[in-house]
Design a protein around this motif. Structure first.
Motif, PDB file in Angstrom:
ATOM      1  N   ALA A   1      -7.728  84.700  91.033  1.00  0.00           N
ATOM      2  CA  ALA A   1      -8.121  84.868  92.434  1.00  0.00           C
ATOM      3  C   ALA A   1      -7.394  83.830  93.268  1.00  0.00           C
ATOM      4  CB  ALA A   1      -9.636  84.725  92.573  1.00  0.00           C
ATOM      5  N   GLU A   2      -6.884  84.241  94.418  1.00  0.00           N
ATOM      6  CA  GLU A   2      -6.112  83.343  95.275  1.00  0.00           C
ATOM      7  C   GLU A   2      -7.015  82.309  95.939  1.00  0.00           C
ATOM      8  OE1 GLU A   2      -3.534  85.343  98.006  1.00  0.00           O
ATOM      9  OE2 GLU A   2      -3.074  86.905  96.539  1.00  0.00           O
ATOM     10  N   GLY A   3      -6.479  81.093  96.085  1.00  0.00           N
ATOM     11  CA  GLY A   3      -7.171  80.045  96.814  1.00  0.00           C
ATOM     12  C   GLY A   3      -8.383  79.478  96.130  1.00  0.00           C
ATOM     13  N   THR A   4      -8.433  79.562  94.793  1.00  0.00           N
ATOM     14  CA  THR A   4      -9.619  79.070  94.091  1.00  0.00           C
ATOM     15  C   THR A   4      -9.310  77.905  93.170  1.00  0.00           C
ATOM     16  OG1 THR A   4      -9.339  80.700  92.326  1.00  0.00           O
ATOM     17  CG2 THR A   4     -10.772  81.317  94.169  1.00  0.00           C
ATOM     18  N   GLY A   5      -8.168  77.261  93.310  1.00  0.00           N
ATOM     19  CA  GLY A   5      -7.824  76.131  92.457  1.00  0.00           C
ATOM     20  C   GLY A   5      -8.616  74.885  92.816  1.00  0.00           C
ATOM     21  N   THR A   6      -8.823  74.024  91.838  1.00  0.00           N
ATOM     22  CA  THR A   6      -9.512  72.757  92.066  1.00  0.00           C
ATOM     23  C   THR A   6      -8.738  71.638  91.388  1.00  0.00           C
ATOM     24  OG1 THR A   6     -10.866  73.013  90.079  1.00  0.00           O
ATOM     25  CG2 THR A   6     -11.806  73.829  92.137  1.00  0.00           C
ATOM     26  N   THR A   7      -9.043  70.419  91.777  1.00  0.00           N
ATOM     27  CA  THR A   7      -8.461  69.252  91.131  1.00  0.00           C
ATOM     28  C   THR A   7      -9.441  68.760  90.085  1.00  0.00           C
ATOM     29  OG1 THR A   7      -7.320  68.676  93.170  1.00  0.00           O
ATOM     30  CG2 THR A   7      -7.554  66.945  91.520  1.00  0.00           C
TER      31      THR A   7
ATOM     32  N   ARG B   1     -14.527  87.725  87.308  1.00  0.00           N
ATOM     33  CA  ARG B   1     -15.023  87.085  86.095  1.00  0.00           C
ATOM     34  C   ARG B   1     -14.477  85.665  86.104  1.00  0.00           C
ATOM     35  NH1 ARG B   1     -11.400  89.731  81.211  1.00  0.00           N
ATOM     36  NH2 ARG B   1      -9.445  88.725  81.776  1.00  0.00           N
ATOM     37  N   VAL B   2     -15.002  84.843  85.217  1.00  0.00           N
ATOM     38  CA  VAL B   2     -14.523  83.477  85.055  1.00  0.00           C
ATOM     39  C   VAL B   2     -14.052  83.343  83.622  1.00  0.00           C
ATOM     40  CG1 VAL B   2     -15.156  81.028  85.118  1.00  0.00           C
ATOM     41  CG2 VAL B   2     -16.182  82.612  86.753  1.00  0.00           C
ATOM     42  N   SER B   3     -12.914  82.698  83.428  1.00  0.00           N
ATOM     43  CA  SER B   3     -12.440  82.418  82.071  1.00  0.00           C
ATOM     44  C   SER B   3     -12.207  80.919  81.934  1.00  0.00           C
ATOM     45  CB  SER B   3     -11.163  83.194  81.747  1.00  0.00           C
ATOM     46  OG  SER B   3     -10.081  82.716  82.512  1.00  0.00           O
ATOM     47  N   THR B   4     -12.324  80.453  80.712  1.00  0.00           N
ATOM     48  CA  THR B   4     -12.064  79.045  80.435  1.00  0.00           C
ATOM     49  C   THR B   4     -11.440  78.919  79.054  1.00  0.00           C
ATOM     50  OG1 THR B   4     -13.011  76.823  80.690  1.00  0.00           O
ATOM     51  CG2 THR B   4     -14.276  78.379  79.355  1.00  0.00           C
ATOM     52  N   ARG B   5     -10.774  77.810  78.839  1.00  0.00           N
ATOM     53  CA  ARG B   5     -10.083  77.546  77.571  1.00  0.00           C
ATOM     54  C   ARG B   5     -10.939  76.619  76.726  1.00  0.00           C
ATOM     55  NH1 ARG B   5      -6.441  73.530  75.793  1.00  0.00           N
ATOM     56  NH2 ARG B   5      -4.742  74.311  74.521  1.00  0.00           N
ATOM     57  N   ILE B   6     -11.035  76.936  75.447  1.00  0.00           N
ATOM     58  CA  ILE B   6     -11.692  76.041  74.500  1.00  0.00           C
ATOM     59  C   ILE B   6     -10.717  75.721  73.375  1.00  0.00           C
ATOM     60  CG2 ILE B   6     -14.030  76.846  75.007  1.00  0.00           C
ATOM     61  CD1 ILE B   6     -13.892  78.373  72.286  1.00  0.00           C
ATOM     62  N   GLU B   7     -10.895  74.576  72.763  1.00  0.00           N
ATOM     63  CA  GLU B   7     -10.095  74.188  71.605  1.00  0.00           C
ATOM     64  C   GLU B   7     -10.998  74.117  70.391  1.00  0.00           C
ATOM     65  OE1 GLU B   7      -7.538  70.819  72.035  1.00  0.00           O
ATOM     66  OE2 GLU B   7      -6.840  71.474  74.002  1.00  0.00           O
ATOM     67  N   GLU B   8     -10.604  74.800  69.344  1.00  0.00           N
ATOM     68  CA  GLU B   8     -11.373  74.828  68.109  1.00  0.00           C
ATOM     69  C   GLU B   8     -11.122  73.547  67.320  1.00  0.00           C
ATOM     70  OE1 GLU B   8      -9.599  78.335  66.585  1.00  0.00           O
ATOM     71  OE2 GLU B   8     -10.810  79.649  67.836  1.00  0.00           O
ATOM     72  N   SER B   9     -11.982  73.280  66.358  1.00  0.00           N
ATOM     73  CA  SER B   9     -11.856  72.055  65.568  1.00  0.00           C
ATOM     74  C   SER B   9     -10.559  72.012  64.752  1.00  0.00           C
ATOM     75  CB  SER B   9     -13.072  71.893  64.652  1.00  0.00           C
ATOM     76  OG  SER B   9     -13.242  73.046  63.847  1.00  0.00           O
ATOM     77  N   ASP B  10      -9.955  73.179  64.459  1.00  0.00           N
ATOM     78  CA  ASP B  10      -8.699  73.203  63.708  1.00  0.00           C
ATOM     79  C   ASP B  10      -7.473  73.043  64.611  1.00  0.00           C
ATOM     80  OD1 ASP B  10      -8.536  75.656  64.956  1.00  0.00           O
ATOM     81  OD2 ASP B  10      -8.547  76.831  63.114  1.00  0.00           O
ATOM     82  N   GLY B  11      -7.709  72.844  65.919  1.00  0.00           N
ATOM     83  CA  GLY B  11      -6.605  72.633  66.856  1.00  0.00           C
ATOM     84  C   GLY B  11      -6.152  73.880  67.593  1.00  0.00           C
TER      85      GLY B  11
ATOM     86  N   CYS C   1     -14.313  72.348  84.288  1.00  0.00           N
ATOM     87  CA  CYS C   1     -13.614  72.134  85.551  1.00  0.00           C
ATOM     88  C   CYS C   1     -12.330  72.976  85.608  1.00  0.00           C
ATOM     89  CB  CYS C   1     -13.292  70.657  85.725  1.00  0.00           C
ATOM     90  SG  CYS C   1     -12.512  70.267  87.300  1.00  0.00           S
ATOM     91  N   PHE C   2     -11.754  73.281  84.471  1.00  0.00           N
ATOM     92  CA  PHE C   2     -10.523  74.063  84.414  1.00  0.00           C
ATOM     93  C   PHE C   2     -10.781  75.568  84.326  1.00  0.00           C
ATOM     94  CE2 PHE C   2      -8.934  69.921  82.949  1.00  0.00           C
ATOM     95  CZ  PHE C   2      -7.892  69.766  83.844  1.00  0.00           C
ATOM     96  N   SER C   3     -12.033  75.987  84.515  1.00  0.00           N
ATOM     97  CA  SER C   3     -12.357  77.415  84.501  1.00  0.00           C
ATOM     98  C   SER C   3     -11.618  78.110  85.632  1.00  0.00           C
ATOM     99  CB  SER C   3     -13.863  77.622  84.647  1.00  0.00           C
ATOM    100  OG  SER C   3     -14.547  77.055  83.554  1.00  0.00           O
ATOM    101  N   GLN C   4     -11.249  79.358  85.409  1.00  0.00           N
ATOM    102  CA  GLN C   4     -10.453  80.099  86.375  1.00  0.00           C
ATOM    103  C   GLN C   4     -11.197  81.352  86.823  1.00  0.00           C
ATOM    104  OE1 GLN C   4      -6.692  81.566  84.865  1.00  0.00           O
ATOM    105  NE2 GLN C   4      -5.822  81.404  86.905  1.00  0.00           N
ATOM    106  N   LEU C   5     -11.287  81.535  88.138  1.00  0.00           N
ATOM    107  CA  LEU C   5     -11.865  82.742  88.703  1.00  0.00           C
ATOM    108  C   LEU C   5     -10.784  83.811  88.723  1.00  0.00           C
ATOM    109  CD1 LEU C   5     -14.353  84.012  90.103  1.00  0.00           C
ATOM    110  CD2 LEU C   5     -13.377  83.222  92.274  1.00  0.00           C
TER     111      LEU C   5
END
Length: 134
Positions: A75-81, A111-121, A60-64
């Protein structure tokens, strides 16, 4: 030829400047279902955990992001809740999600980017290959 080489350098280094890792160096891969979309369509995202440990994510927190002469920018105007829930993806597992593209999205390369958290934090961002919006 020089212009093409310069553009290729910008494309390759654009991800580095934004803290995005090349797919082969990341603990996960992010892909879209197609390489071309029309404004107003939805892109299907697939996040795959390629690491030996679990990774946290929330598509859900992916960013265009749009490519321009200055590199990759949101990209402008592409935010979500979104609900701030961290989901877990075990090694080898995949998760899918939808990213609606705004009906008034300008034609261009995205493109689309997203954040991931690894097991080590540690956290990292992964991105899709560029795709075209027409």
């Amino acid at each position: 030829m020089k212009k093409m080489l310069a553009l290729l350098l910008v494309l390759v280094c654009g991800g580095c400047a934004n803290g995005l890792l090349p797919q082969e160096d990341a603990d996960a891969t992010l892909r879209t279902d197609r390489s071309k979309y029309a404004a107003g369509e939805a892109a299907t995202l697939e996040l795959a955990n390629t690491s030996d440990g679990s990774v946290g994510y929330n598509l859900c927190f992916s960013q265009l992001e749009r490519f321009s002469s200055t590199g990759w920018t949101p990209a402008e105007g592409t935010g979500t809740t979104c609900l701030g829930i961290l989901l877990s993806l075990k090694p080898g597992e995949r998760a899918t999600g939808q990213l609606p593209l705004p009906a008034d999205l300008r034609a261009g390369t995205y493109r689309v980017s997203t954040r991931i958290e690894e097991s080590d934090g540690d956290a990292e961002r992964v991105s899709t290959e560029p795709f075209t919006v027409r």
